[in-house]
Design a protein around this motif. Structure first.
Motif, PDB file in Angstrom:
ATOM      1  N   SER A  90       4.284   4.250   2.983  1.00 34.54           N
ATOM      2  CA  SER A  90       4.526   5.684   3.194  1.00 34.54           C
ATOM      3  C   SER A  90       4.541   6.041   4.679  1.00 34.54           C
ATOM      4  O   SER A  90       4.919   7.154   5.045  1.00 34.54           O
ATOM      5  CB  SER A  90       3.457   6.514   2.475  1.00 34.54           C
ATOM      6  OG  SER A  90       3.579   6.389   1.081  1.00 34.54           O
ATOM      7  N   ASN A  91       4.118   5.102   5.524  1.00 31.61           N
ATOM      8  CA  ASN A  91       3.964   5.393   6.954  1.00 31.61           C
ATOM      9  C   ASN A  91       5.300   5.248   7.692  1.00 31.61           C
ATOM     10  O   ASN A  91       5.431   4.504   8.662  1.00 31.61           O
ATOM     11  CB  ASN A  91       2.919   4.454   7.560  1.00 31.61           C
ATOM     12  CG  ASN A  91       2.401   4.948   8.901  1.00 31.61           C
ATOM     13  OD1 ASN A  91       2.791   6.015   9.370  1.00 31.61           O
ATOM     14  ND2 ASN A  91       1.531   4.168   9.509  1.00 31.61           N
ATOM     15  N   GLY A  92       6.286   6.006   7.201  1.00 29.34           N
ATOM     16  CA  GLY A  92       7.608   5.976   7.801  1.00 29.34           C
ATOM     17  C   GLY A  92       8.056   7.356   8.235  1.00 29.34           C
ATOM     18  O   GLY A  92       7.237   8.286   8.346  1.00 29.34           O
ATOM     19  N   LEU A  93       9.338   7.515   8.449  1.00 32.29           N
ATOM     20  CA  LEU A  93       9.909   8.718   9.056  1.00 32.29           C
ATOM     21  C   LEU A  93       9.545  10.000   8.304  1.00 32.29           C
ATOM     22  O   LEU A  93       9.285  11.034   8.910  1.00 32.29           O
ATOM     23  CB  LEU A  93      11.435   8.562   9.129  1.00 32.29           C
ATOM     24  CG  LEU A  93      12.192   9.395  10.146  1.00 32.29           C
ATOM     25  CD1 LEU A  93      11.705   9.131  11.557  1.00 32.29           C
ATOM     26  CD2 LEU A  93      13.691   9.097  10.052  1.00 32.29           C
ATOM     27  N   PHE A  94       9.517   9.965   6.974  1.00 31.20           N
ATOM     28  CA  PHE A  94       9.309  11.184   6.191  1.00 31.20           C
ATOM     29  C   PHE A  94       7.897  11.731   6.373  1.00 31.20           C
ATOM     30  O   PHE A  94       7.699  12.921   6.609  1.00 31.20           O
ATOM     31  CB  PHE A  94       9.590  10.934   4.710  1.00 31.20           C
ATOM     32  CG  PHE A  94       9.544  12.178   3.868  1.00 31.20           C
ATOM     33  CD1 PHE A  94      10.646  13.010   3.788  1.00 31.20           C
ATOM     34  CD2 PHE A  94       8.393  12.539   3.184  1.00 31.20           C
ATOM     35  CE1 PHE A  94      10.607  14.180   3.026  1.00 31.20           C
ATOM     36  CE2 PHE A  94       8.332  13.696   2.425  1.00 31.20           C
ATOM     37  CZ  PHE A  94       9.453  14.516   2.341  1.00 31.20           C
ATOM     38  N   PHE A  95       6.878  10.870   6.255  1.00 27.31           N
ATOM     39  CA  PHE A  95       5.487  11.311   6.333  1.00 27.31           C
ATOM     40  C   PHE A  95       4.957  11.358   7.761  1.00 27.31           C
ATOM     41  O   PHE A  95       3.992  12.063   8.049  1.00 27.31           O
ATOM     42  CB  PHE A  95       4.585  10.368   5.527  1.00 27.31           C
ATOM     43  CG  PHE A  95       4.712  10.517   4.038  1.00 27.31           C
ATOM     44  CD1 PHE A  95       4.042  11.518   3.361  1.00 27.31           C
ATOM     45  CD2 PHE A  95       5.504   9.646   3.305  1.00 27.31           C
ATOM     46  CE1 PHE A  95       4.148  11.654   1.987  1.00 27.31           C
ATOM     47  CE2 PHE A  95       5.620   9.771   1.929  1.00 27.31           C
ATOM     48  CZ  PHE A  95       4.942  10.775   1.273  1.00 27.31           C
ATOM     49  N   MET A  96       5.560  10.590   8.647  1.00 33.29           N
ATOM     50  CA  MET A  96       5.010  10.397   9.990  1.00 33.29           C
ATOM     51  C   MET A  96       4.954  11.707  10.784  1.00 33.29           C
ATOM     52  O   MET A  96       5.817  12.565  10.649  1.00 33.29           O
ATOM     53  CB  MET A  96       5.895   9.382  10.727  1.00 33.29           C
ATOM     54  CG  MET A  96       5.217   8.625  11.821  1.00 33.29           C
ATOM     55  SD  MET A  96       6.325   7.321  12.457  1.00 33.29           S
ATOM     56  CE  MET A  96       5.844   5.957  11.416  1.00 33.29           C
ATOM     57  N   GLU A  97       3.926  11.834  11.628  1.00 39.83           N
ATOM     58  CA  GLU A  97       3.754  13.040  12.437  1.00 39.83           C
ATOM     59  C   GLU A  97       4.058  12.738  13.904  1.00 39.83           C
ATOM     60  O   GLU A  97       4.131  11.585  14.321  1.00 39.83           O
ATOM     61  CB  GLU A  97       2.327  13.576  12.280  1.00 39.83           C
ATOM     62  CG  GLU A  97       2.015  14.016  10.855  1.00 39.83           C
ATOM     63  CD  GLU A  97       0.732  14.806  10.732  1.00 39.83           C
ATOM     64  OE1 GLU A  97      -0.096  14.767  11.677  1.00 39.83           O
ATOM     65  OE2 GLU A  97       0.550  15.477   9.704  1.00 39.83           O
ATOM     66  N   ASN A  98       4.254  13.820  14.660  1.00 40.67           N
ATOM     67  CA  ASN A  98       4.462  13.674  16.101  1.00 40.67           C
ATOM     68  C   ASN A  98       3.204  13.119  16.763  1.00 40.67           C
ATOM     69  O   ASN A  98       2.101  13.397  16.299  1.00 40.67           O
ATOM     70  CB  ASN A  98       4.798  15.047  16.706  1.00 40.67           C
ATOM     71  CG  ASN A  98       6.225  15.118  17.182  1.00 40.67           C
ATOM     72  OD1 ASN A  98       6.972  14.161  17.098  1.00 40.67           O
ATOM     73  ND2 ASN A  98       6.597  16.274  17.693  1.00 40.67           N
ATOM     74  N   PRO A  99       3.352  12.348  17.844  1.00 39.71           N
ATOM     75  CA  PRO A  99       4.592  11.988  18.540  1.00 39.71           C
ATOM     76  C   PRO A  99       5.297  10.752  17.961  1.00 39.71           C
ATOM     77  O   PRO A  99       6.420  10.451  18.351  1.00 39.71           O
ATOM     78  CB  PRO A  99       4.105  11.709  19.963  1.00 39.71           C
ATOM     79  CG  PRO A  99       2.721  11.160  19.763  1.00 39.71           C
ATOM     80  CD  PRO A  99       2.149  11.901  18.597  1.00 39.71           C
TER      81      PRO A  99
END
Length: 508
Positions: free
Chosen positions: A120-129
């Motif tokens: 799940s640690n990809g573009l959809f769930f990931m937060e900035n930066p």
């Protein structure tokens, strides 16, 4: 013999436990009242979410009801279980949050335990930066030039799709469950174009890619339970350890994507595709010894982005194609007009189907846009405030960490913006009609910097499929066609309960 002290010893701890539990269940429920924000009165623990929690309502119905209750307001407060959300329904505020003031709302605010769910640690769930860093690395996979190089591969998958429809017509007597077939088609397309894998899922009912891909998006009590735990408190997920996706599916995709990247590296294979961008991202963000530790990515994050692209790539496309075919079957005049446009443009292009030809199909663009209005991939967008934010021309100050809901489905069905919203009217997406509407009300792919990265890829894939199908077949409803469609309740996407069954008739 029981004594009065015995009862006191029993009742007192029970009373304390019940009091603490009750306080926990209602402790967040004064938020909107204190801020003088209009809100829907909550009930202990469930907030306003009870009917969704017990499977009575679909989330689209839940958000729709609340959207309508706030009709006199630009925004309003609600509680998903214990979690306070601000629903924003004013187009100007929505546009500010997604674009103009994006820096204040860069994250989705959708929690996942990445230790338990590394994929799940990809573009959809990931937060900035981190989100911005990886987004910049992956964007080059979807430039106009790259999309043109993918065309022939998509065309091959389209040819196989036509053969499969013919086979299904023979096998099932002209009745076809289109969602399954389109899922196989989009699985093959994303496999070959993004990962260089010849999956042939469309001809293989036992394809592990298709089997595990379907399981990710199949409604389940597990996924509903996970969402409810999250809304009670994210800490609960760390205790119950409910996975975002089925374990066998995540194990399969983790192994196959890691193997694909390793094989490319070991054999020095270079292709202009998504995997190549991932490999470059791995070199820059994982293996780069000069990067400080807090800027480094992990191997599992690279694989997670491969998984995320595959999952989003096949589900969004297959569902949109299926819903569009459903509407074309029910609206034969629109289907005929679209077919005439395709045939006319083909005759002017010497019968050649190519990227330039697909870009010139204006009415098809309108048909797809109207499909995405009626059947958006997500019924709501979620955002989280990264800093304190004062709404323009308003007294409300949004606190850092506050979660926001933008009700896409409700906006798409608001007759203030879309006349007769229940009807399928592609003409509402002509240039003239679009110019009359404000920004911030049509959001099938999101908007702003966090808009869907594969939007143009998906549009090309869909348009090619429609050209292939509509020049060879007419589409009609059949005895198994649900009118209207009924959706499975325990999932936030639109999943038809009984599939989408249609009849295809070959054009002589």
């Amino acid at each position: 013999m029981f004594t009065a002290n015995w009862w006191i010893n029993v009742i007192t701890p029970c009373t304390i436990i019940v009091t603490i539990a009750y306080y926990f269940c209602v402790s967040t429920f004064k938020k909107w009242e204190k801020l003088n924000v209009p809100y829907i009165k909550p009930i202990p623990l469930f907030g306003n979410f009870l009917n969704v929690a017990v499977g009575k309502d679909h989330p689209l119905e839940f958000y729709g009801k609340i959207y309508n209750e706030f009709a006199a307001h630009k925004y309003g407060g609600l509680y998903q279980m214990r979690t306070p959300y601000l629903m924003v329904r004013d187009p100007e505020i929505i546009n500010d949050m997604l674009i103009k003031d994006f820096s204040s709302f860069p994250d989705r605010g959708i929690y996942s335990d990445f230790v338990a769910n590394p994929l799940s640690n990809g573009l959809f769930f990931m937060e900035n930066p981190q989100w911005k860093i990886i987004r910049n690395k992956l964007t080059p996979a979807f430039t106009s030039g790259k999309l043109k190089t993918m065309y022939d591969q998509i065309k091959e998958c389209g040819d196989e799709l036509m053969k499969t429809i013919d086979i299904e017509l023979i096998k099932n007597g002209k009745e076809i469950e289109v969602r399954d077939i389109m899922g196989k088609y989009s699985t093959d397309v994303i496999g070959t174009c993004a990962f260089g894998l010849k999956l042939n899922a469309i001809n293989d009912d036992e394809s592990p890619f298709r089997k595990h891909g379907k399981s990710i998006f199949t409604p389940s009590l597990r996924s509903l339970f996970r969402e409810l735990c999250l809304m009670v408190t994210p800490a609960l997920l760390k205790v119950v350890r409910v996975k975002d996706f089925p374990t066998d599916a995540t194990d399969f995709f983790h192994a196959v994507f890691k193997e694909t990247i390793t094989y490319r590296l070991e054999n020095k294979i270079v292709r202009n595709d998504f995997v190549q961008c991932l490999i470059q991202a791995r070199n820059d963000l994982v293996l780069n010894a000069d990067l400080p530790n807090h800027e480094k990515f992990t191997e599992s994050q690279i694989v997670a982005n491969a998984f995320g692209m595959f999952a989003a790539g096949f589900e969004t496309v297959s569902s949109t194609i299926s819903y569009c075919l459903y509407e074309l079957a029910l609206n034969k005049s629109i289907q005929d007009r679209l077919r005439k446009e395709i045939q006319l443009k083909l005759s002017k292009n010497d019968g050649q189907i190519n990227p330039e030809f697909l870009m010139d199909l204006n009415y098809l663009d309108m048909v797809i846009a109207e499909t995405l209005r009626k059947y958006p991939p997500l019924v709501a967008l979620f955002r989280k405030a990264s800093q304190k934010y004062r709404l323009p021309n308003d007294s409300l100050i949004i606190e850092k960490g506050q979660k926001i809901i933008i009700p896409i489905y409700a906006l798409h069905y608001d007759n203030k913006y879309f006349t007769d919203p229940e009807n399928f009217i592609p003409e509402r997406f002509s240039a003239e009609e679009k110019a009359k509407r404000p920004n911030g009300i049509y959001l099938p792919f999101g908007d702003g910097p966090r808009i869907c990265i594969g939007k143009r890829f998906a549009e090309m894939e869909m348009k090619l499929a429609f050209v292939e199908m509509l020049t060879k077949f007419e589409v009609f409803p059949c005895d198994k066609t649900d009118i209207p469609l009924k959706y499975s309740n325990n999932v936030i996407t639109l999943v038809p309960k009984h599939g989408i069954w249609l009849t295809f008739k070959r054009i002589n």
